[in-house]
Design an enzyme around this catalytic site. Structure first.
Site, PDB file in Angstrom:
ATOM      1  N   SER A 167       0.826  -1.215   0.000  1.00  0.00           N
ATOM      2  CA  SER A 167       0.000   0.000   0.000  1.00  0.00           C
ATOM      3  C   SER A 167       0.858   1.263   0.000  1.00  0.00           C
ATOM      4  O   SER A 167       0.385   2.348  -0.330  1.00  0.00           O
ATOM      5  CB  SER A 167      -0.937   0.013   1.207  1.00  0.00           C
ATOM      6  OG  SER A 167      -0.206   0.236   2.402  1.00  0.00           O
ATOM      7  N   PRO A 219       0.044  -1.983   8.879  1.00  0.00           N
ATOM      8  CA  PRO A 219       1.364  -2.155   9.520  1.00  0.00           C
ATOM      9  C   PRO A 219       2.349  -1.015   9.245  1.00  0.00           C
ATOM     10  O   PRO A 219       3.466  -1.026   9.724  1.00  0.00           O
ATOM     11  CB  PRO A 219       1.867  -3.454   8.890  1.00  0.00           C
ATOM     12  CG  PRO A 219       1.265  -3.461   7.515  1.00  0.00           C
ATOM     13  CD  PRO A 219      -0.095  -2.825   7.662  1.00  0.00           C
ATOM     14  N   GLY A 220       1.925  -0.028   8.415  1.00  0.00           N
ATOM     15  CA  GLY A 220       2.788   1.142   8.239  1.00  0.00           C
ATOM     16  C   GLY A 220       3.179   1.466   6.810  1.00  0.00           C
ATOM     17  O   GLY A 220       4.163   2.173   6.589  1.00  0.00           O
ATOM     18  N   ASP A 255      -3.503   3.421  15.359  1.00  0.00           N
ATOM     19  CA  ASP A 255      -4.105   2.131  14.982  1.00  0.00           C
ATOM     20  C   ASP A 255      -4.052   1.198  16.178  1.00  0.00           C
ATOM     21  O   ASP A 255      -3.065   1.200  16.924  1.00  0.00           O
ATOM     22  CB  ASP A 255      -3.345   1.507  13.798  1.00  0.00           C
ATOM     23  CG  ASP A 255      -4.195   0.492  13.045  1.00  0.00           C
ATOM     24  OD1 ASP A 255      -4.718  -0.439  13.691  1.00  0.00           O
ATOM     25  OD2 ASP A 255      -4.337   0.626  11.819  1.00  0.00           O
ATOM     26  N   ASP A 292      -8.603   4.106  18.108  1.00  0.00           N
ATOM     27  CA  ASP A 292      -9.475   4.072  16.937  1.00  0.00           C
ATOM     28  C   ASP A 292      -9.261   5.365  16.148  1.00  0.00           C
ATOM     29  O   ASP A 292      -9.398   6.463  16.693  1.00  0.00           O
ATOM     30  CB  ASP A 292     -10.928   3.969  17.420  1.00  0.00           C
ATOM     31  CG  ASP A 292     -11.933   3.915  16.277  1.00  0.00           C
ATOM     32  OD1 ASP A 292     -11.570   4.268  15.140  1.00  0.00           O
ATOM     33  OD2 ASP A 292     -13.083   3.524  16.530  1.00  0.00           O
ATOM     34  N   LYS A 332     -13.039   3.798  -0.272  1.00  0.00           N
ATOM     35  CA  LYS A 332     -13.347   2.473  -0.818  1.00  0.00           C
ATOM     36  C   LYS A 332     -14.712   2.557  -1.501  1.00  0.00           C
ATOM     37  O   LYS A 332     -15.677   3.040  -0.901  1.00  0.00           O
ATOM     38  CB  LYS A 332     -13.371   1.415   0.285  1.00  0.00           C
ATOM     39  CG  LYS A 332     -12.167   1.466   1.235  1.00  0.00           C
ATOM     40  CD  LYS A 332     -10.841   1.223   0.530  1.00  0.00           C
ATOM     41  CE  LYS A 332      -9.671   1.411   1.498  1.00  0.00           C
ATOM     42  NZ  LYS A 332      -8.364   1.259   0.863  1.00  0.00           N
TER      43      LYS A 332
END
Length: 368
Positions: free
Chosen positions: A189, A223-224, A241, A261, A307
């Site tokens: 990503s 995860p970053g 996160d 959150d 999305k």
């Protein structure tokens, strides 16, 4: 040249691209119809008036397209190019249409079937470039300030020939930036955010707007992948996160991890420049979250992903952008808002928002 324009897009998003060009053309009182073939990776828009195609590619700002990766005027489809001389018919299509273009791109649509033609396109480019230069259709040297000649193959021996304007097109071959996945990034990503920087921020402004030492927040960070891009630019990042962050990022000393959150987190710093967010959630909810950050003055620029639903994807994006624009204006905030379905996006689009401060007498310029 003819009354058609061709637009490249992501395979499967032809209807969205067609809806977009039809709407934007109508706003200029240019009318026509879109030809759509599902999963082809391109759309043709045929204007009713002959000169209108050229007007479209001059007057619709390319950066305002969400789903189109490239746009160009094209002529009729060249079919059954003779194997012994494919160059002459292509040159013939351009004689008297364009002079001293700055670049030649022999391209295909971004589909698995079309990619099989890429090797052929590379082979054809050299003799075709030479012939176009001989006819003065192409300048002797590449020139980034002149029009671009496009030869767009849709099948073996079949192509559209046309042109785009270098001040209103994608600078990338096939409309796709070529980015290399960094082996030490925590997820693929990361390429989405890197591409977003290339698409939304002019290269000569990177030093000012992606500066070392800036403070940034990444909502839904783990995860970053997106945090990685900010770390690479020597920023200080608040990563928000409930999940785990890659240890390699934590070891840099540039990342503070908040187990919270992303929708509930509120910043404690007042000097955050960047907000980035790639959370899997309904588009409206994400748009409202980013709008809240901008209204509260918690950041200066934001990049976030929406999305998309299975149906009415174009309408969904347009509604969310309009909602954000309206809410910002209601709060007296001027902003540049642009969205793009990036090459590294899938069923999603990436949005960039930049607050603009008008200089008011006696007021500190908050941008610096």
């Amino acid at each position: 040249m003819n009354n058609k324009i061709a637009l490249y897009c992501r395979s499967g998003f032809e209807k969205e691209c067609a809806a977009e060009i039809t709407e934007k053309a109508a706003q200029l009182e240019i009318f026509g119809f879109a030809r759509v073939k599902e999963n082809s990776g391109y759309v043709l828009f045929e204007c009713y008036q002959l000169e209108d195609a050229d007007r479209l590619i001059r007057e619709i700002p390319f950066r305002e397209f969400i789903f189109a990766r490239q746009m160009m005027v094209v002529g009729e489809l060249l079919k059954d190019l003779p194997p012994e001389d494919r160059v002459s018919p292509i040159v013939g299509m351009l004689v008297g249409v364009i002079e001293k273009a700055g670049e030649l791109r022999v391209e295909v649509a971004d589909t698995n079937e079309s990619k099989e033609l890429l090797k052929f396109c590379r082979k054809l480019t050299v003799p075709l470039r030479s012939a176009l230069r001989e006819q003065k259709i192409l300048s002797a040297r590449e020139n980034a300030h002149r029009p671009v000649v496009h030869v767009f193959f849709i099948a073996p021996g079949c192509c559209y020939v046309g042109y785009s304007y270098s001040n209103n097109n994608s600078p990338f071959y096939m409309g796709i930036p070529r980015l290399k996945f960094p082996s030490d990034a925590p997820s693929r990503s990361t390429l989405k955010l890197e591409e977003a920087f290339h698409v939304f921020i002019p290269a000569d402004e990177w030093e000012e707007r992606l500066a070392s030492g800036m403070h940034a927040v990444d909502l839904g960070a783990c995860p970053g992948g997106w945090t990685y891009q900010l770390v690479q630019r020597s920023m200080m990042i608040q990563a928000v996160d409930n999940g785990l962050m890659a240890q390699s990022l934590m070891d840099t000393g540039q990342v503070t991890h908040h187990r919270a959150d992303g929708f509930k987190y509120e910043p404690t710093r007042s000097n955050i420049y960047w907000l980035v967010c790639d959370m899997v959630e309904k588009p409206t909810k994400v748009t409202q979250l980013i709008t809240k950050w901008l209204v509260n003055g918690w950041c200066r620029e934001a990049i976030f992903n929406l999305k998309l639903p299975m149906k009415k994807r174009y309408e969904e994006v347009v509604q969310n952008l309009a909602m954000m624009d309206e809410q910002l204006k209601e709060n007296g905030i001027n902003a540049d808002i642009h969205a793009k379905q990036l090459y590294h996006d899938r069923e999603e689009v990436t949005v960039h928002v930049r607050r603009i401060w008008s200089g008011a007498p006696g007021r500190r310029d908050e941008r610096y």
